[in-house]
Scaffold this active site. Structure first.
Site, PDB file in Angstrom:
ATOM      1  N   LEU A  54       1.202  -0.282   9.163  1.00  0.00           N
ATOM      2  CA  LEU A  54       2.263   0.478   8.327  1.00  0.00           C
ATOM      3  C   LEU A  54       2.713   1.631   9.339  1.00  0.00           C
ATOM      4  O   LEU A  54       1.994   1.959  10.302  1.00  0.00           O
ATOM      5  CB  LEU A  54       1.740   1.227   7.375  1.00  0.00           C
ATOM      6  CG  LEU A  54       1.099   0.491   6.055  1.00  0.00           C
ATOM      7  CD1 LEU A  54       0.490   1.440   4.922  1.00  0.00           C
ATOM      8  CD2 LEU A  54       2.214  -0.508   5.243  1.00  0.00           C
ATOM      9  N   ASP A  55       4.093   1.772   9.436  1.00  0.00           N
ATOM     10  CA  ASP A  55       4.742   2.770  10.268  1.00  0.00           C
ATOM     11  C   ASP A  55       3.856   4.087   9.971  1.00  0.00           C
ATOM     12  O   ASP A  55       3.304   4.402   8.842  1.00  0.00           O
ATOM     13  CB  ASP A  55       6.059   3.272   9.995  1.00  0.00           C
ATOM     14  CG  ASP A  55       6.898   1.753  10.263  1.00  0.00           C
ATOM     15  OD1 ASP A  55       6.400   1.012  10.843  1.00  0.00           O
ATOM     16  OD2 ASP A  55       7.890   1.995   9.881  1.00  0.00           O
ATOM     17  N   ARG A  56       3.837   4.922  11.206  1.00  0.00           N
ATOM     18  CA  ARG A  56       3.094   6.267  11.192  1.00  0.00           C
ATOM     19  C   ARG A  56       3.545   7.394   9.756  1.00  0.00           C
ATOM     20  O   ARG A  56       2.766   7.639   8.884  1.00  0.00           O
ATOM     21  CB  ARG A  56       3.176   7.071  12.329  1.00  0.00           C
ATOM     22  CG  ARG A  56       2.646   8.401  12.396  1.00  0.00           C
ATOM     23  CD  ARG A  56       2.735   8.948  13.763  1.00  0.00           C
ATOM     24  NE  ARG A  56       2.079  10.361  13.845  1.00  0.00           N
ATOM     25  CZ  ARG A  56       1.698  10.810  14.974  1.00  0.00           C
ATOM     26  NH1 ARG A  56       2.290  10.069  16.094  1.00  0.00           N
ATOM     27  NH2 ARG A  56       0.852  11.982  15.008  1.00  0.00           N
ATOM     28  N   THR A  58       4.843   5.946   6.962  1.00  0.00           N
ATOM     29  CA  THR A  58       4.785   5.326   5.832  1.00  0.00           C
ATOM     30  C   THR A  58       3.276   5.652   5.089  1.00  0.00           C
ATOM     31  O   THR A  58       2.321   5.402   5.930  1.00  0.00           O
ATOM     32  CB  THR A  58       5.102   4.036   5.891  1.00  0.00           C
ATOM     33  OG1 THR A  58       6.195   3.822   6.514  1.00  0.00           O
ATOM     34  CG2 THR A  58       5.064   3.215   4.407  1.00  0.00           C
ATOM     35  N   ARG A 156      13.221   0.104   6.873  1.00  0.00           N
ATOM     36  CA  ARG A 156      14.335   1.211   7.379  1.00  0.00           C
ATOM     37  C   ARG A 156      15.262   0.884   7.844  1.00  0.00           C
ATOM     38  O   ARG A 156      16.484   1.386   7.621  1.00  0.00           O
ATOM     39  CB  ARG A 156      13.412   2.280   8.215  1.00  0.00           C
ATOM     40  CG  ARG A 156      11.961   2.791   7.624  1.00  0.00           C
ATOM     41  CD  ARG A 156      11.037   3.020   8.644  1.00  0.00           C
ATOM     42  NE  ARG A 156      11.404   4.390   9.393  1.00  0.00           N
ATOM     43  CZ  ARG A 156      10.750   4.696  10.359  1.00  0.00           C
ATOM     44  NH1 ARG A 156       9.496   4.465  10.740  1.00  0.00           N
ATOM     45  NH2 ARG A 156      11.098   5.873  11.104  1.00  0.00           N
TER      46      ARG A 156
END
Length: 227
Positions: A54-56, A58, A156
């Protein structure tokens, strides 16, 4: 140091509720004092293996394996698109009631764009009596996003592509709307949440669905919007 919230655990896999702002693992391109993989390893007292990321910024469901063999089995499901992922996102403007964003994305500058598909449906809207730019009011949508592929920053980038960038996205979003949420709602995070992960268990064969609750600050915001 607060313990990570464990959402699911069996002899092969463990899922946590990753906080927003936490990196999944140590990386050379970002400095941080704590990482989800290391925190979970220390919490369980055993090695864990990354399956997906997961993106930082998120938050939400993040799954790890407890052995290399289990990691390979689950990675195969991800690669063959047999894992269903659901996200909640707050985006600028009123989106269509539902749609499919089919727009190839380039993960690295020197590589060719790769197929990327995100399905979404609008769950709710809100209109705020707060001027933004030349508009006297601000409008936002709560959407459920289901990525069919797993490209970097896919959700995004896709919503920015259709001119509905995510609130709190400092890379692909719009600063005026990010500031509105910071100034009026003390909301500084990216409003993207990995709310559900579903798969057929590689060892047991049963369907497993893992859900993550809304973080308290997001739940408070949604209640304020009557969502």
């Amino acid at each position: 140091m607060n313990a990570l919230t464990i959402l699911y655990q069996d002899p092969h896999y463990v899922a946590i509720d990753k906080p927003a702002g936490m990196l999944v693992h140590r990386t050379r391109i970002a400095e941080a004092s704590e990482y989800a993989m290391q925190r979970l390893r220390d919490q369980l007292g055993r090695r864990v293996y990354i399956i997906h990321r997961l993106d930082r910024p998120t938050s939400g469901v993040l799954l790890f394996a407890l052995s290399p063999e289990a990691a390979r089995a689950m990675c195969a499901l991800f690669e063959s698109r047999q894992v269903a992922k659901k996200y909640l996102a707050v985006v600028r403007g009123y989106t269509d009631e539902s749609g499919v964003i089919d727009y190839p994305l380039r993960e690295e500058k020197h590589k060719e764009p790769q197929q990327a598909v995100t399905r979404y449906r609008r769950l709710a809207t809100v209109e705020l009596d707060i001027p933004v730019g030349r508009y006297p009011k601000a409008r936002y949508s709560l959407v459920e996003a289901v990525p069919e592929t797993g490209r970097m920053h896919q959700i995004r980038k896709h919503f920015a592509h259709i001119f509905h960038p995510l609130v709190g996205d400092t890379t692909h979003g719009e600063g005026r709307h990010n500031r509105l949420f910071r100034d009026h709602f003390a909301m500084e995070r990216l409003l993207l949440l990995a709310t559900e992960l579903s798969f057929s268990h590689p060892y047991r064969g049963n369907r497993v669905t893992i859900g993550a609750p809304l973080p308290p600050d997001v739940a408070t915001l949604f209640a304020r919007f009557s969502w």
